[in-house]
Design a protein around this motif. Structure first.
Motif, short mmCIF file in Angstrom:
data_model
loop_
_atom_site.label_atom_id
_atom_site.label_comp_id
_atom_site.label_asym_id
_atom_site.label_seq_id
_atom_site.Cartn_x
_atom_site.Cartn_y
_atom_site.Cartn_z
N HIS A 38 0.83 -1.22 0.00
CA HIS A 38 0.00 0.00 0.00
C HIS A 38 0.85 1.26 0.00
CE1 HIS A 38 -3.45 -2.53 0.46
NE2 HIS A 38 -2.85 -3.14 1.49
N ASP A 39 2.17 1.09 0.05
CA ASP A 39 3.09 2.23 0.04
C ASP A 39 3.55 2.46 -1.40
OD1 ASP A 39 5.28 3.93 0.14
OD2 ASP A 39 6.15 3.01 1.94
N GLY A 40 2.87 3.39 -2.08
CA GLY A 40 3.10 3.61 -3.51
C GLY A 40 4.55 3.89 -3.85
N ALA A 41 5.21 4.73 -3.05
CA ALA A 41 6.60 5.09 -3.35
C ALA A 41 7.51 3.86 -3.24
CB ALA A 41 7.07 6.19 -2.39
N ALA A 42 7.23 3.02 -2.24
CA ALA A 42 8.06 1.82 -2.04
C ALA A 42 7.83 0.82 -3.17
CB ALA A 42 7.75 1.19 -0.69
N VAL A 43 6.57 0.69 -3.61
CA VAL A 43 6.26 -0.24 -4.72
C VAL A 43 6.92 0.26 -6.01
CG1 VAL A 43 4.40 -1.19 -6.15
CG2 VAL A 43 4.13 -1.08 -3.66
N GLU A 44 6.86 1.57 -6.22
CA GLU A 44 7.51 2.16 -7.41
C GLU A 44 9.02 1.89 -7.37
OE1 GLU A 44 6.65 6.29 -8.09
OE2 GLU A 44 8.36 6.50 -9.45
N ALA A 45 9.63 2.08 -6.21
CA ALA A 45 11.07 1.83 -6.08
C ALA A 45 11.39 0.36 -6.35
CB ALA A 45 11.55 2.23 -4.68
N ALA A 46 10.53 -0.53 -5.88
CA ALA A 46 10.75 -1.97 -6.11
C ALA A 46 10.68 -2.28 -7.60
CB ALA A 46 9.71 -2.79 -5.34
N ALA A 47 9.72 -1.64 -8.29
CA ALA A 47 9.60 -1.88 -9.75
C ALA A 47 10.84 -1.38 -10.49
CB ALA A 47 8.35 -1.18 -10.28
N ARG A 48 11.41 -0.27 -9.99
CA ARG A 48 12.61 0.27 -10.65
C ARG A 48 13.84 -0.59 -10.38
NH1 ARG A 48 12.26 5.42 -8.66
NH2 ARG A 48 10.73 6.67 -9.75
N ASP A 49 13.92 -1.11 -9.14
CA ASP A 49 15.15 -1.80 -8.73
C ASP A 49 15.18 -3.27 -9.10
OD1 ASP A 49 15.94 0.56 -7.66
OD2 ASP A 49 15.37 0.06 -5.59
N ILE A 50 14.05 -3.87 -9.37
CA ILE A 50 14.01 -5.33 -9.55
C ILE A 50 14.88 -5.75 -10.74
CG2 ILE A 50 11.93 -5.25 -11.01
CD1 ILE A 50 11.03 -7.86 -9.70
N GLU A 51 15.65 -6.81 -10.48
CA GLU A 51 16.49 -7.38 -11.55
C GLU A 51 15.67 -8.49 -12.20
OE1 GLU A 51 20.64 -9.75 -11.84
OE2 GLU A 51 20.50 -8.29 -10.21
N LEU A 52 14.92 -8.12 -13.19
CA LEU A 52 13.89 -8.99 -13.76
C LEU A 52 14.26 -9.46 -15.15
CD1 LEU A 52 10.93 -10.08 -13.75
CD2 LEU A 52 10.21 -7.81 -14.51
N PHE A 53 14.15 -10.77 -15.34
CA PHE A 53 14.34 -11.35 -16.67
C PHE A 53 13.08 -12.10 -17.04
CE2 PHE A 53 15.03 -15.16 -19.16
CZ PHE A 53 15.76 -14.71 -20.25
#
Ligand SMILES: Nc1ncnc2c1ncn2[C@@H]1O[C@H](COP(=O)(O)OP(=O)(O)O)[C@@H](O)[C@H]1O
Ligand SMILES: Nc1ccn([C@H]2C[C@H](O)[C@@H](COP(=O)(O)OP(=O)(O)O)O2)c(=O)n1
Length: 249
Positions: free
Chosen positions: A81-96
């Motif tokens: 529910h923490d929009g800023a934290a979710v946004e940061a997670a989306a930016r930082d995730i090392e996703l393949f």
């Protein structure tokens, strides 16, 4: 920060196999993006994957990316529910994410999460990520990069591919089905393990939440609607290929 990377299919860029393809009349070598949106259980993933195989195209399941970010947030204790934290997670995730229609593979920092992102806990939480606009912006950016890097053909599916991610796609389809058909299909897919109430939460209620930020219930201008309620899987695949033939020629 690591950008999502793609393993693209070995597509035939020379056009040498054109005569054996169901698309023998299709202009090989010409760029082709097929964008498919629709509600849960309409058949987007299964139909798009098969269409990609037959077109010898790459395949992108954008829902899997929202699911991966959700799993990552749950695993690392990010408050959904923490929009800023979710946004940061989306930016930082090392996703393949693999873009081969023959190999379903999603990894986070090298860990295989292909099966884990389909768990009910992720399904019931993913709308929190999908409705966080900062997270959407980041995933849209990565999806555009994956589409651009996938070679000359790709089928990409989700909720906003025809309207936001790839509005210039050569082929844009809204795949729909009645609520009854979508609930029945999801129920069958899950082996009859879910109650009617559980299925409604996973299909109808999730769509209602996701609809708050993206319109996948009505076709935008130029988007072809395909109602699969009375079609079986093979007929739906054929209908999509028919639209591709008509629109992309
Ligand atoms: N036209 C169809 N007729 C019957 N079943 C279908 C059809 N299209 C897809 N299915 C099945 O319905 C289930 C849900 O499809 P899926 O591709 O996961 O939908 P979505 O990605 O839209 O949520 C799968 O088991 C799939 O094989
Ligand atoms: N382009 C996309 C793709 C998926 N989403 C959201 C909507 C869904 O709740 C989740 C998961 O998508 P997914 O396609 O895996 O959903 P289904 O379980 O196949 O119905 O992500 C989105 O907002 N935008």
């Amino acid at each position: 920060m690591t950008q999502a990377s793609a393993e693209t299919t070995q597509t035939d860029v020379t056009g040498k196999s054109a005569s054996s393809s169901p698309f023998s009349g299709f202009r090989l070598g010409k760029s082709l993006v097929v964008a498919i949106d629709g509600p849960s259980g309409s058949g987007k993933s299964s139909v798009s994957r098969e269409v990609a195989r037959r077109l010898r195209a790459a395949y992108l399941d954008t829902g899997a990316m929202y699911r991966a970010v959700t799993l990552h947030c749950i695993a690392t204790g990010v408050d959904l529910h923490d929009g800023a934290a979710v946004e940061a997670a989306a930016r930082d995730i090392e996703l393949f994410i693999s873009t081969s229609p023959d190999r379903e593979s999603v990894t986070i920092a090298g860990d295989d999460v292909t099966a884990a992102i389909r768990e009910p806990g992720v399904s019931s939480s993913v709308s929190a990520v999908a409705t966080t606009m900062g997270a959407r912006a980041e995933l849209i950016r990565r999806q555009r990069a994956l589409i651009a890097g996938a070679g000359h053909r790709i089928v990409a599916e989700g909720r906003d591919i025809t309207t936001v991610v790839a509005p210039d796609a050569e082929v844009r389809i809204l795949l729909t089905a009645s609520e009854e058909a979508r609930l029945r299909r999801r129920g069958d897919q899950l082996g009859g393990t879910q109650t009617d109430a559980q299925l409604r939460r996973q299909v109808t209620e999730r769509d209602a939440k996701d609809s708050a930020v993206v319109n996948f219930q009505q076709a935008a201008d130029g988007v072809v609607t395909l109602d699969s309620s009375d079609l079986d899987f093979e007929q739906t695949v054929s209908a999509v290929l028919g639209i591709v033939r008509t629109v992309a020629h």
